[in-house]
Design a protein around this motif. Structure first.
Motif, PDB file in Angstrom:
ATOM      1  N   VAL A 170     -58.398-111.500 -64.988  1.00  0.00           N
ATOM      2  CA  VAL A 170     -57.916-110.393 -64.163  1.00  0.00           C
ATOM      3  C   VAL A 170     -59.063-109.627 -63.518  1.00  0.00           C
ATOM      4  CG1 VAL A 170     -57.872-108.664 -65.997  1.00  0.00           C
ATOM      5  CG2 VAL A 170     -56.224-108.503 -64.116  1.00  0.00           C
ATOM      6  N   ASN A 171     -60.262-109.687 -64.126  1.00  0.00           N
ATOM      7  CA  ASN A 171     -61.398-108.960 -63.564  1.00  0.00           C
ATOM      8  C   ASN A 171     -61.813-109.485 -62.199  1.00  0.00           C
ATOM      9  OD1 ASN A 171     -61.338-107.549 -65.906  1.00  0.00           O
ATOM     10  ND2 ASN A 171     -63.282-108.292 -66.723  1.00  0.00           N
ATOM     11  N   ASN A 172     -61.309-110.664 -61.831  1.00  0.00           N
ATOM     12  CA  ASN A 172     -61.613-111.211 -60.507  1.00  0.00           C
ATOM     13  C   ASN A 172     -60.735-110.604 -59.418  1.00  0.00           C
ATOM     14  OD1 ASN A 172     -63.518-112.889 -61.653  1.00  0.00           O
ATOM     15  ND2 ASN A 172     -62.133-114.648 -61.811  1.00  0.00           N
ATOM     16  N   GLY A 173     -59.825-109.733 -59.798  1.00  0.00           N
ATOM     17  CA  GLY A 173     -58.911-109.155 -58.821  1.00  0.00           C
ATOM     18  C   GLY A 173     -59.596-108.170 -57.891  1.00  0.00           C
ATOM     19  N   ALA A 174     -59.010-107.989 -56.711  1.00  0.00           N
ATOM     20  CA  ALA A 174     -59.567-107.083 -55.701  1.00  0.00           C
ATOM     21  C   ALA A 174     -58.996-105.676 -55.814  1.00  0.00           C
ATOM     22  CB  ALA A 174     -59.288-107.636 -54.305  1.00  0.00           C
ATOM     23  N   LEU A 175     -58.094-105.457 -56.774  1.00  0.00           N
ATOM     24  CA  LEU A 175     -57.412-104.176 -56.897  1.00  0.00           C
ATOM     25  C   LEU A 175     -57.765-103.504 -58.219  1.00  0.00           C
ATOM     26  CD1 LEU A 175     -53.919-105.468 -55.741  1.00  0.00           C
ATOM     27  CD2 LEU A 175     -55.472-104.083 -54.366  1.00  0.00           C
ATOM     28  N   GLN A 176     -57.559-102.177 -58.270  1.00  0.00           N
ATOM     29  CA  GLN A 176     -57.738-101.423 -59.504  1.00  0.00           C
ATOM     30  C   GLN A 176     -56.495-100.586 -59.762  1.00  0.00           C
ATOM     31  OE1 GLN A 176     -61.408 -99.222 -58.960  1.00  0.00           O
ATOM     32  NE2 GLN A 176     -62.633-100.877 -59.813  1.00  0.00           N
ATOM     33  N   TRP A 177     -56.155-100.462 -61.042  1.00  0.00           N
ATOM     34  CA  TRP A 177     -54.947 -99.764 -61.472  1.00  0.00           C
ATOM     35  C   TRP A 177     -55.369 -98.537 -62.274  1.00  0.00           C
ATOM     36  CZ3 TRP A 177     -50.007 -99.514 -60.431  1.00  0.00           C
ATOM     37  CH2 TRP A 177     -49.073 -99.078 -61.377  1.00  0.00           C
ATOM     38  N   PHE A 178     -55.193 -97.353 -61.690  1.00  0.00           N
ATOM     39  CA  PHE A 178     -55.529 -96.091 -62.349  1.00  0.00           C
ATOM     40  C   PHE A 178     -54.214 -95.495 -62.836  1.00  0.00           C
ATOM     41  CE2 PHE A 178     -58.031 -91.836 -61.665  1.00  0.00           C
ATOM     42  CZ  PHE A 178     -57.832 -91.517 -63.001  1.00  0.00           C
ATOM     43  N   TYR A 179     -54.024 -95.512 -64.163  1.00  0.00           N
ATOM     44  CA  TYR A 179     -52.721 -95.097 -64.672  1.00  0.00           C
ATOM     45  C   TYR A 179     -52.837 -93.961 -65.679  1.00  0.00           C
ATOM     46  CZ  TYR A 179     -53.425 -97.383 -69.220  1.00  0.00           C
ATOM     47  OH  TYR A 179     -53.887 -97.721 -70.466  1.00  0.00           O
ATOM     48  N   HIS A 180     -51.797 -93.156 -65.689  1.00  0.00           N
ATOM     49  CA  HIS A 180     -51.575 -92.157 -66.735  1.00  0.00           C
ATOM     50  C   HIS A 180     -50.156 -92.379 -67.222  1.00  0.00           C
ATOM     51  CE1 HIS A 180     -50.361 -87.812 -67.817  1.00  0.00           C
ATOM     52  NE2 HIS A 180     -50.908 -88.392 -68.872  1.00  0.00           N
ATOM     53  N   GLU A 181     -50.014 -92.813 -68.476  1.00  0.00           N
ATOM     54  CA  GLU A 181     -48.696 -93.218 -68.962  1.00  0.00           C
ATOM     55  C   GLU A 181     -48.580 -92.904 -70.449  1.00  0.00           C
ATOM     56  OE1 GLU A 181     -45.780 -97.166 -68.689  1.00  0.00           O
ATOM     57  OE2 GLU A 181     -47.882 -97.280 -68.096  1.00  0.00           O
ATOM     58  N   PRO A 238     -65.779 -92.294 -64.599  1.00  0.00           N
ATOM     59  CA  PRO A 238     -66.529 -91.058 -64.846  1.00  0.00           C
ATOM     60  C   PRO A 238     -65.897 -90.192 -65.923  1.00  0.00           C
ATOM     61  CG  PRO A 238     -65.186 -90.808 -62.889  1.00  0.00           C
ATOM     62  CD  PRO A 238     -64.970 -92.221 -63.364  1.00  0.00           C
ATOM     63  N   PHE A 239     -64.939 -90.732 -66.674  1.00  0.00           N
ATOM     64  CA  PHE A 239     -64.278 -89.978 -67.731  1.00  0.00           C
ATOM     65  C   PHE A 239     -64.054 -90.908 -68.918  1.00  0.00           C
ATOM     66  CE2 PHE A 239     -61.097 -91.747 -64.891  1.00  0.00           C
ATOM     67  CZ  PHE A 239     -60.210 -92.376 -65.753  1.00  0.00           C
ATOM     68  N   THR A 240     -63.744 -90.327 -70.060  1.00  0.00           N
ATOM     69  CA  THR A 240     -63.484 -91.114 -71.261  1.00  0.00           C
ATOM     70  C   THR A 240     -62.053 -91.630 -71.232  1.00  0.00           C
ATOM     71  OG1 THR A 240     -65.057 -89.787 -72.535  1.00  0.00           O
ATOM     72  CG2 THR A 240     -63.446 -91.088 -73.777  1.00  0.00           C
ATOM     73  N   GLU A 241     -61.904 -92.939 -71.250  1.00  0.00           N
ATOM     74  CA  GLU A 241     -60.575 -93.534 -71.174  1.00  0.00           C
ATOM     75  C   GLU A 241     -59.856 -93.436 -72.517  1.00  0.00           C
ATOM     76  OE1 GLU A 241     -60.647 -97.006 -67.889  1.00  0.00           O
ATOM     77  OE2 GLU A 241     -61.712 -97.496 -69.746  1.00  0.00           O
ATOM     78  N   THR A 242     -58.539 -93.376 -72.436  1.00  0.00           N
ATOM     79  CA  THR A 242     -57.676 -93.496 -73.607  1.00  0.00           C
ATOM     80  C   THR A 242     -56.612 -94.530 -73.274  1.00  0.00           C
ATOM     81  OG1 THR A 242     -56.044 -91.834 -72.923  1.00  0.00           O
ATOM     82  CG2 THR A 242     -58.020 -91.034 -74.067  1.00  0.00           C
ATOM     83  N   SER A 243     -55.818 -94.907 -74.270  1.00  0.00           N
ATOM     84  CA  SER A 243     -54.756 -95.875 -73.997  1.00  0.00           C
ATOM     85  C   SER A 243     -53.727 -95.312 -73.028  1.00  0.00           C
ATOM     86  CB  SER A 243     -54.064 -96.287 -75.298  1.00  0.00           C
ATOM     87  OG  SER A 243     -53.500 -95.155 -75.941  1.00  0.00           O
ATOM     88  N   ALA A 244     -53.677 -93.985 -72.896  1.00  0.00           N
ATOM     89  CA  ALA A 244     -52.722 -93.353 -71.987  1.00  0.00           C
ATOM     90  C   ALA A 244     -53.326 -93.027 -70.626  1.00  0.00           C
ATOM     91  CB  ALA A 244     -52.178 -92.066 -72.609  1.00  0.00           C
ATOM     92  N   TYR A 245     -54.655 -93.141 -70.496  1.00  0.00           N
ATOM     93  CA  TYR A 245     -55.306 -92.686 -69.259  1.00  0.00           C
ATOM     94  C   TYR A 245     -56.534 -93.549 -69.014  1.00  0.00           C
ATOM     95  CZ  TYR A 245     -56.790 -89.209 -65.768  1.00  0.00           C
ATOM     96  OH  TYR A 245     -57.131 -88.560 -64.602  1.00  0.00           O
ATOM     97  N   ALA A 246     -56.415 -94.489 -68.072  1.00  0.00           N
ATOM     98  CA  ALA A 246     -57.502 -95.451 -67.887  1.00  0.00           C
ATOM     99  C   ALA A 246     -57.430 -96.080 -66.505  1.00  0.00           C
ATOM    100  CB  ALA A 246     -57.436 -96.537 -68.967  1.00  0.00           C
ATOM    101  N   ILE A 247     -58.520 -96.736 -66.132  1.00  0.00           N
ATOM    102  CA  ILE A 247     -58.575 -97.536 -64.910  1.00  0.00           C
ATOM    103  C   ILE A 247     -58.899 -98.965 -65.312  1.00  0.00           C
ATOM    104  CG2 ILE A 247     -59.682 -97.901 -62.674  1.00  0.00           C
ATOM    105  CD1 ILE A 247     -60.475 -94.981 -62.642  1.00  0.00           C
ATOM    106  N   ASN A 248     -58.051 -99.902 -64.910  1.00  0.00           N
ATOM    107  CA  ASN A 248     -58.260-101.306 -65.247  1.00  0.00           C
ATOM    108  C   ASN A 248     -58.173-102.177 -63.998  1.00  0.00           C
ATOM    109  OD1 ASN A 248     -58.592-100.890 -68.040  1.00  0.00           O
ATOM    110  ND2 ASN A 248     -56.374-100.852 -68.360  1.00  0.00           N
ATOM    111  N   SER A 249     -58.782-103.342 -64.084  1.00  0.00           N
ATOM    112  CA  SER A 249     -58.721-104.291 -62.974  1.00  0.00           C
ATOM    113  C   SER A 249     -57.292-104.793 -62.798  1.00  0.00           C
ATOM    114  CB  SER A 249     -59.649-105.477 -63.237  1.00  0.00           C
ATOM    115  OG  SER A 249     -60.994-105.056 -63.314  1.00  0.00           O
ATOM    116  N   MET A 250     -56.940-105.112 -61.560  1.00  0.00           N
ATOM    117  CA  MET A 250     -55.602-105.612 -61.265  1.00  0.00           C
ATOM    118  C   MET A 250     -55.731-106.809 -60.323  1.00  0.00           C
ATOM    119  SD  MET A 250     -52.194-103.496 -60.168  1.00  0.00           S
ATOM    120  CE  MET A 250     -52.874-102.757 -58.684  1.00  0.00           C
TER     121      MET A 250
END
Length: 758
Positions: free
Chosen positions: A602-613, A582-594
């Motif tokens: 990796v998109n087949n994973g059951a987890l999601q990684w929401f990171y700010h780095e 629901p927000f615009t992702e950046t390389s420092a702030y995104a949600i990716n499959s895990m």
């Protein structure tokens, strides 16, 4: 409301008797159906709702010794009457008597423009009342829905000298949780005002914590917790059921019972109070410098109150013996006291519906900080908040010119740090004249992007040793998390010159090799080799290390095989179209499959990684991976969004990483990393984030939080570390359902036993 009376005993606990609030009846003509039911005279010029006053100390006069309880203008009560003709639940305001505020002079509707309860056709009407009205969340089949929170931090603190020559810090409790009830049956022919006698319903613990026994010694405190050793419910949502009172209204010991509501698979057997005072350093001119965890000296005391769901059966309020108080000094082992009753005395145990006084022995301080072992083992690991170190290995001792940490990895483990950001590079582990292959790749540690002579597995062994040391001390629930990243500029390739495999792919091979080698020596390296799923709990991973790998592109991800079972989780770093956000992702702030086991598909994973780095922070919003406003904004935004994900993500599949570490750049600082930039950012973000989290009241994880100078003794990061740890005790974290109770270890035999503690 009559005063709460009780006799004084020179004992660890003293039980209080009940209180009542009498509203005098006025003889009138019989009521007619449709007439509005009255509970007192008209009410005018009442201030906005405040709260009923519970005295902080017992007083003695001609009536005996008691805790005084009084009404305040605008206190609200909810009154339920099933026989009423036009709706059966209405809120009313209370006006205290001008002469004696322990009595009320009038009870009137909160909203004078709306209809109140009206007489119906039944010959007898039944009235159930509850204080405070704003804690009623609803009703079902005549039962009132309310909630006692797990977080009961004081609304403020009072500092007063005591008779022993020290200072007493009294937490002003939120008496909105001092629930009271009243019940009456009124015949319609009698008409007139309905009398309601209020009595306490919750069980109250008045806990006194005493400072260190040795003159001159000072101990900084963190929190105090009450928990049930048999996993009895102490807090959360519940339905208040008046059936027991209705069936036996003349029994003076009868009281409403409760039925548990809300999520049963949550940490509802504990209540925690943080010992954090926003005005502790009163002498400081700057408001931001006044806040701190309370420090106790000799003869100092802390007094706080807990509100518990009452445990009684068939009106039997005899002392319960399942409650344990756990006092946690700052960055220290936990002190415990189990409240067990003694035959024929009131020296132990807790009485339902009463105010119970608990006086604890002098506190002592000893390490290490094995805080995980005080948690419910069935909590999902995705629910936990882990204090972590930014650039964990980048210390002066390891040759760093710009230092991010001032403790070694082993010292960080001892001091409660449980997440580590580790940067590595691959090395072709063959003689220089050989080209090598995928199976020859190993991982070495890097400092500021430069490869060192230390293998990654040596650092893992260091963390594993800390976990084994905890187990030897009887603390069996500690585990650690490693975020593994690549210094790609230092990664060596392998293979023939004309068909050489790039360094970034060699790094993925090195991960496969290094982790497989460590997995074969489980007792040495303690890698967690089971699959990480959304339902993995503390009990599953205790004593082990979870590894999560950051990789940078699809080429790296597809280099591993679909059927690899590498003991790690994998997620890409950067913006990828794999998870809708629901927000615009950046390389420092995104949600990716895990995905666990491999980065392939990796998109087949059951987890999601929401990171700010992001490491570099543009001072005065000038450049950097993130500007100041972006860094601060994303720190806040992630924690706000975590609340929404907590409420909507019942499968626990989201993992959070919030990077609070970093370095100021530009605007008077170097355009690259500098020691002054690291220190200045730490001084800015540490107190800011501590204030932000201390004001947080919603249930949700903070995730993994990376910090510069992850040292509890640091003036800027220390309180933040303890606040992150405390988040695991302050809120309703969800657990895997269990058919049997969890019995917690109540002993305190390791590291020195304070006299009077378990």
């Amino acid at each position: 409301m009559k005063r709460i009376m009780y006799p004084l005993f020179a004992a660890a606990m003293v039980a209080m008797s009940s209180c009542q609030d009498d509203i005098a009846e006025k003889p009138v003509t019989p009521a007619q159906p449709g007439d509005e039911i009255t509970f007192g005279s008209a009410l005018t010029d009442v201030d906005a709702q405040t709260r009923t006053i519970y005295g902080d100390k017992p007083v003695t006069d001609d009536n005996g010794t008691y805790y005084p309880v009084t009404w305040e203008d605008g206190d609200q009560i909810a009154i339920y009457c099933p026989e009423a003709s036009n709706g059966n639940l209405v809120n009313y305001k209370v006006t205290p008597d001008e002469i004696d505020a322990s009595h009320s002079s009038a009870v009137t509707k909160v909203n004078p423009d709306q209809a109140g309860l009206q007489w119906g056709t039944a010959p007898v009407h039944h009235f159930s009342a509850f204080y405070p009205a704003d804690r009623i969340l609803g009703q079902q089949d005549g039962r009132l829905l309310a909630e006692i929170p797990v977080n009961q931090d004081p609304i403020s603190w009072k500092h007063e000298p005591n008779e022993a020559g020290g200072m007493t810090y009294t937490g002003v409790a939120n008496t909105d949780y001092a629930f009271m009830w009243a019940y009456n049956e009124h015949e319609t022919v009698d008409g007139g005002d309905v009398a309601l006698d209020f009595k306490p319903w919750v069980t109250i613990l008045d806990v006194e914590i005493n400072g260190p026994e040795t003159p001159g010694q000072e101990i900084k405190m963190s929190s105090v917790q009450i928990r049930s050793t048999t996993n009895e419910t102490l807090n959360g949502e519940f339905y208040l059921d008046f059936t027991a009172v209705e069936k036996d209204p003349t029994n003076p010991n009868a009281a409403p019972t409760y039925i548990q509501a809300g999520n049963p698979n949550a940490t509802r057997s504990q209540i925690t109070i943080q010992l954090y005072d926003n005005n502790f350093h009163e002498e400081e001119e700057n408001e931001e410098d006044r806040a701190d965890f309370i420090t106790l000296g000799h003869n100092d005391k802390i007094v706080v109150r807990f509100y518990l769901l009452p445990k009684d059966t068939n009106y039997d309020t005899s002392a319960r013996q399942d409650l344990q108080i756990r006092v946690t000094p700052y960055n220290s082992a936990v002190l415990t006291r189990t409240l067990t009753a003694e035959e024929g005395s009131q020296k132990g145990g807790i009485l339902a519906h009463k105010v119970n006084k608990v006086i604890l022995p002098s506190v002592s301080q000893t390490g290490p900080n094995y805080w995980m072992s005080s948690l419910n083992p069935n909590i999902y690991v995705t629910e936990l908040s882990l204090p972590g170190s930014k650039m964990s290995y980048q210390t002066q001792a390891n040759g760093a010119n710009v230092v991010y940490q001032d403790l070694s990895i082993a010292e960080q483990v001892t001091n409660g740090i449980r997440a580590f950001q580790i940067q590595t590079a691959s090395t072709n582990n063959v003689p220089w004249y050989e080209s090598g292959s995928a199976s020859d790749q190993v991982l070495y540690m890097t400092v500021a992007g430069n490869k060192t002579d230390t293998r990654f597995k040596d650092i893992v062994r260091e963390i594993a040793t800390g976990l084994k040391t905890a187990e030897a001390a009887g603390k069996n629930q500690e585990y650690a998390f490693i975020l593994l990243t690549a210094a790609l500029g230092e990664c060596e390739g392998y293979g023939p010159v004309l068909n050489r495999t790039d360094g970034e792919l060699a790094w993925m091979d090195a991960i496969r090799n290094e982790l497989a080698e460590m997995a074969d020596e489980e007792e040495t390296y303690r890698l967690y080799t089971g699959e990480i799923t959304p339902t993995t709990t503390i009990d599953d991973v205790k004593g082990h290390i979870i590894i999560k790998v950051n990789y940078n592109n699809d080429n790296m991800g597809s280099h591993l095989r679909e059927n690899d079972r590498i003991p790690a989780m994998f997620a890409k770093w950067g913006v990828f179209d794999d998870v809708s956000t629901p927000f615009t992702e950046t390389s420092a702030y995104a949600i990716n499959s895990m995905r666990w086991g491999t980065s392939h598909n990796v998109n087949n994973g059951a987890l999601q990684w929401f990171y700010h780095e992001a490491t570099s922070v543009g001072y005065n919003n000038n450049g950097g991976e993130e500007t100041y406003d972006q860094k601060i904004g994303n720190i806040e935004d992630m924690w706000e969004r975590s609340i929404g994900y907590y409420n909507s993500n019942s499968d626990h599949s989201m993992w959070f990483l919030n990077d609070l570490g970093g370095c100021y750049v530009n605007g008077g600082y170097s355009s690259g990393e500098s020691q002054s930039g690291v220190k200045a950012w730490t001084q800015e973000v540490g107190p800011y984030a501590t204030r932000l989290l201390q004001n947080r009241t919603e249930d949700a994880t903070l995730g993994i939080v990376l910090i510069n100078y992850a040292n509890p003794e640091n003036d800027y990061s220390g309180n933040l570390i303890q606040t992150i740890i405390n988040n695991n005790f302050n809120f309703l974290l969800r657990t895997r359902g269990s058919s049997q109770s969890n019995v917690y270890n109540a002993s305190y035999s390791k590291g020195g036993n304070a006299i009077g503690w378990d």
